[in-house]
Design a protein around this motif. Structure first.
Motif, PDB file in Angstrom:
ATOM      1  N   PHE A   1     -22.659 -12.645  11.451  1.00  0.00           N
ATOM      2  CA  PHE A   1     -22.859 -12.536  12.894  1.00  0.00           C
ATOM      3  C   PHE A   1     -21.721 -11.718  13.475  1.00  0.00           C
ATOM      4  O   PHE A   1     -20.549 -11.987  13.207  1.00  0.00           O
ATOM      5  CB  PHE A   1     -22.936 -13.898  13.596  1.00  0.00           C
ATOM      6  N   ASP A   2     -22.076 -10.729  14.302  1.00  0.00           N
ATOM      7  CA  ASP A   2     -21.070  -9.875  14.928  1.00  0.00           C
ATOM      8  C   ASP A   2     -21.092 -10.092  16.443  1.00  0.00           C
ATOM      9  O   ASP A   2     -21.848  -9.448  17.165  1.00  0.00           O
ATOM     10  CB  ASP A   2     -21.338  -8.400  14.589  1.00  0.00           C
ATOM     11  N   SER A   3     -20.248 -11.010  16.897  1.00  0.00           N
ATOM     12  CA  SER A   3     -20.142 -11.237  18.350  1.00  0.00           C
ATOM     13  C   SER A   3     -19.285 -10.161  19.002  1.00  0.00           C
ATOM     14  O   SER A   3     -19.247 -10.040  20.227  1.00  0.00           O
ATOM     15  CB  SER A   3     -19.491 -12.605  18.615  1.00  0.00           C
TER      16      SER A   3
ATOM     17  N   ILE B   1     -15.457  -8.802  22.906  1.00  0.00           N
ATOM     18  CA  ILE B   1     -16.803  -9.391  22.789  1.00  0.00           C
ATOM     19  C   ILE B   1     -17.909  -8.479  23.323  1.00  0.00           C
ATOM     20  O   ILE B   1     -17.703  -7.724  24.277  1.00  0.00           O
ATOM     21  CB  ILE B   1     -16.804 -10.786  23.473  1.00  0.00           C
ATOM     22  N   LYS B   2     -19.068  -8.565  22.702  1.00  0.00           N
ATOM     23  CA  LYS B   2     -20.217  -7.761  23.107  1.00  0.00           C
ATOM     24  C   LYS B   2     -20.872  -8.367  24.349  1.00  0.00           C
ATOM     25  O   LYS B   2     -20.764  -9.563  24.577  1.00  0.00           O
ATOM     26  CB  LYS B   2     -21.259  -7.751  21.975  1.00  0.00           C
ATOM     27  N   PRO B   3     -21.612  -7.571  25.114  1.00  0.00           N
ATOM     28  CA  PRO B   3     -22.405  -8.117  26.222  1.00  0.00           C
ATOM     29  C   PRO B   3     -23.491  -9.071  25.704  1.00  0.00           C
ATOM     30  O   PRO B   3     -23.904  -8.958  24.552  1.00  0.00           O
ATOM     31  CB  PRO B   3     -23.039  -6.885  26.861  1.00  0.00           C
TER      32      PRO B   3
ATOM     33  N   THR C   1     -11.781  -5.193  18.232  1.00  0.00           N
ATOM     34  CA  THR C   1     -12.198  -6.139  17.180  1.00  0.00           C
ATOM     35  C   THR C   1     -13.688  -6.017  16.871  1.00  0.00           C
ATOM     36  O   THR C   1     -14.172  -6.613  15.917  1.00  0.00           O
ATOM     37  CB  THR C   1     -11.883  -7.601  17.559  1.00  0.00           C
ATOM     38  N   ASP C   2     -14.415  -5.243  17.691  1.00  0.00           N
ATOM     39  CA  ASP C   2     -15.836  -5.027  17.431  1.00  0.00           C
ATOM     40  C   ASP C   2     -16.057  -3.922  16.383  1.00  0.00           C
ATOM     41  O   ASP C   2     -17.179  -3.732  15.920  1.00  0.00           O
ATOM     42  CB  ASP C   2     -16.550  -4.685  18.739  1.00  0.00           C
ATOM     43  N   ALA C   3     -15.010  -3.209  16.033  1.00  0.00           N
ATOM     44  CA  ALA C   3     -15.127  -2.233  14.931  1.00  0.00           C
ATOM     45  C   ALA C   3     -14.684  -2.947  13.657  1.00  0.00           C
ATOM     46  O   ALA C   3     -13.674  -2.600  13.026  1.00  0.00           O
ATOM     47  CB  ALA C   3     -14.280  -0.996  15.222  1.00  0.00           C
ATOM     48  N   GLU C   4     -15.461  -4.008  13.305  1.00  0.00           N
ATOM     49  CA  GLU C   4     -15.056  -4.913  12.213  1.00  0.00           C
ATOM     50  C   GLU C   4     -15.635  -4.519  10.868  1.00  0.00           C
ATOM     51  O   GLU C   4     -15.064  -4.842   9.830  1.00  0.00           O
ATOM     52  CB  GLU C   4     -15.471  -6.347  12.573  1.00  0.00           C
ATOM     53  N   GLY C   5     -16.785  -3.805  10.887  1.00  0.00           N
ATOM     54  CA  GLY C   5     -17.448  -3.471   9.618  1.00  0.00           C
ATOM     55  C   GLY C   5     -16.520  -2.668   8.718  1.00  0.00           C
ATOM     56  O   GLY C   5     -16.345  -2.961   7.531  1.00  0.00           O
TER      57      GLY C   5
HETATM   58 MN    MN Z   1     -18.975  -4.857  15.725  1.00  0.00          MN
END
Ligand code: MN
Ligand code: BES
Ligand code: ZN
Length: 502
Positions: free
Chosen positions: A274-276, A281-283, A351-355
């Motif tokens: 899961f990628d929050s 944080i994502k919308p 932190t959303d560039a986690e992949g």
């Molecule tokens: Mn992400």
């Protein structure tokens, strides 16, 4: 839907519906003479009056109900001359998927495919058979694991290939079995990608991999949070820092007898269950879709199912970098600096560039532990790639022209389109960091290439490497042509072809 075979010629064929393909300039009698021997009623079927063989057209023909072949589903292909090899297969897949679904809607219980009529296309017969079988099975796939009731319309029980020979000939039979295996591999990946994150944690992925390894007598090894931390995978660990569900680095190895010491093909999949977005944080809108952010790892799982079934004579190692990306008191903060397994330091500005963070450590691990001949990574990596190429096409990043062409060609044949995007070092400028060696993300512009160039910093071996960004076609909510239910499983078949063809 089970796969069956009927030999012995027209007199011995029997099914509730036969599926036939017809172009604009063909007559049923000419295209399928043996079928008309079996079911002469087809030559005078009134339904043919309104069937013109146009692309996407489907006709239904009805004969005497007591006849062993009393129905036909006629699929239009357009003008055969106008279709390339890949386009022919794409039309055939769409038609086969749609025909299977139509038969289910009608309550048709058993299907048949006359094989003698399949030699007239701009594609070889075996591949045509493989694609029809695979597409019919994939078309029938439904996301039903979490429905409390079975659907009212049951799938057709079987699809039989019809042969004129006394016995079922080997090559077409093997081609059909290959199509079935490909479909099962894609379905495994699809089911995983559609499983919600509360039912599919990184440990659940590990359990799936262990089960797969037991089924096919493969090796499976699982690294847990302590291993990931103690080995020095600081980037991987940073992604999982805010999650109560611990990360796993899952390793599958297919090493058939006689190939155990070969330099392996290594396939690495992004497995974010899961990628929050984490603290970045994502919308809310659409965030639920991020249960499918393990589509890359799911593709690796599908590949290994096929390697096991096909007994592919080659050593292949699969790595699935699984973690949940969650915000929490212990979560990684924007601005935090981590040390990757390679020794390079990264400033996590988003932190959303986690992949890329889980992948970079898995890539380093792969090159240190083994001596790969080739590495391919598969990831639902960037929204930018979706913006560039749309929902149906994956980004292909590869500086080895031969490997890039092979991936593109295999993809075209199996209906998984890839288009090349640049891996130039100029995109590395976007990842400049004041504090660390470089940052994990840059500006929005050029986002697919800057993500790829981030990964490139970790490629040090001298074999060839390809990065496949499947954020578009690999996502669970996308409608894919031969699958009315939507879903994913993208890249599975390309990876199988790559592994099977040295
Ligand atoms: Mn992400
Ligand atoms: N999993 C997403 C990419 C994604 C987006 C896949 C949409 C499918 C559909 C990835 O982890 C992500 O969030 N990427 C960011 C990167 C950015 C923060 C540099 C993105 O694409 O916005
Ligand atoms: Zn992600």
């Amino acid at each position: 839907m089970e796969l069956r075979f009927q030999a012995g010629g027209p007199e011995s064929w029997s099914a509730d519906a036969v599926i036939v393909f017809l172009s604009e300039d063909e007559k049923l009698e000419k295209a399928y003479p043996e079928l008309l021997d079996a079911a002469p009623w087809m030559s005078i079927a009134p339904g043919m009056r309104d069937f013109h063989g146009k692309k996407g057209e489907m006709g239904l023909l009805y004969g005497p109900p007591a006849h062993p072949l009393s129905r036909a589903v006629v699929v239009g292909l357009g003008k055969l001359d106008a279709l390339t090899y890949a386009e022919t297969l794409e039309e055939i897949r769409k038609g086969a998927g749609a025909a299977a679904v139509r038969c289910r809607e009608l309550g048709v219980d058993t299907l048949a495919l006359p094989v003698s009529g399949l030699a007239r296309f701009n594609a070889d017969v075996e591949r045509t058979i493989e694609e029809i079988v695979c597409a019919a099975m994939l078309g029938l796939w439904r996301n039903k694991a979490f429905k409390s009731k079975e659907p009212e319309d049951a799938d057709p029980r079987w699809l039989a290939l019809l042969f004129c020979d006394a016995n079922v000939p080997d090559f077409p039979r093997l081609a059909a079995r290959r199509g079935e295996t490909h479909a099962e591999a894609v379905i495994l990946a699809r089911n995983l990608a559609n499983t919600p994150a509360n039912s599919l944690t990184p440990e659940d992925m590990a359990e799936e991999a262990r089960k797969l390894a037991r089924r096919h007598d493969m090796n499976c090894e699982v690294l847990e949070r302590e291993d990931i931390v103690s080995l020095g995978m600081g980037a991987f660990a940073a992604v999982a820092a805010g999650s109560a569900n611990d990360p796993r680095l899952i390793i599958l190895e297919h090493a058939p007898a006689g190939h155990a010491d070969e330099a392996p093909l290594i396939v690495v999949g992004k497995g974010i269950t899961f990628d929050s977005g984490g603290i970045s944080i994502k919308p809310a809108a659409g965030m639920w879709e991020m249960k499918g952010d393990m589509g890359g790892a799911a593709a690796v799982m599908g590949l290994f199912e096929a390697l096991g079934q096909l007994e592919t004579p080659r050593r292949v190692i699969g790595l699935m970098a699984c973690a949940e990306n969650m915000p929490d008191a212990r979560a990684t903060r924007p601005g935090d600096v981590v040390k990757t397994l390679s020794g390079k330091t990264v400033e996590i500005v988003n932190t959303d560039a986690e992949g890329r963070l889980v992948l970079c450590d898995a890539l380093t691990y792969a090159q240190r532990r083994w001596n790969p001949s080739m590495i391919v990574d598969v990831a639902t990596l960037t929204g930018a790639c979706v913006v560039a190429l749309g929902d149906d096409v994956a980004g292909l990043f590869c500086q080895d022209a031969t490997l890039a062409q092979r991936i593109k060609d295999f993809g075209d044949i199996v209906g998984e389109p890839y288009w090349p995007l640049p891996l130039w070092d100029r995109y590395f400028e976007l990842l400049k960091s004041e504090t660390a060696d470089f940052a994990n993300a840059g500006a929005r512009a050029g986002g697919a290439s800057s993500a790829a160039v981030f990964l490139k910093q970790f490629i040090t071996f001298d074999g060839s490497w390809a990065h496949l960004d499947i954020a578009g076609p690999g996502f669970v909510t996308r409608k894919i042509p031969n699958c009315p239910a939507g879903g994913t499983g993208f890249a599975v078949r390309t990876l199988i072809e790559l592994a099977e063809n040295k």
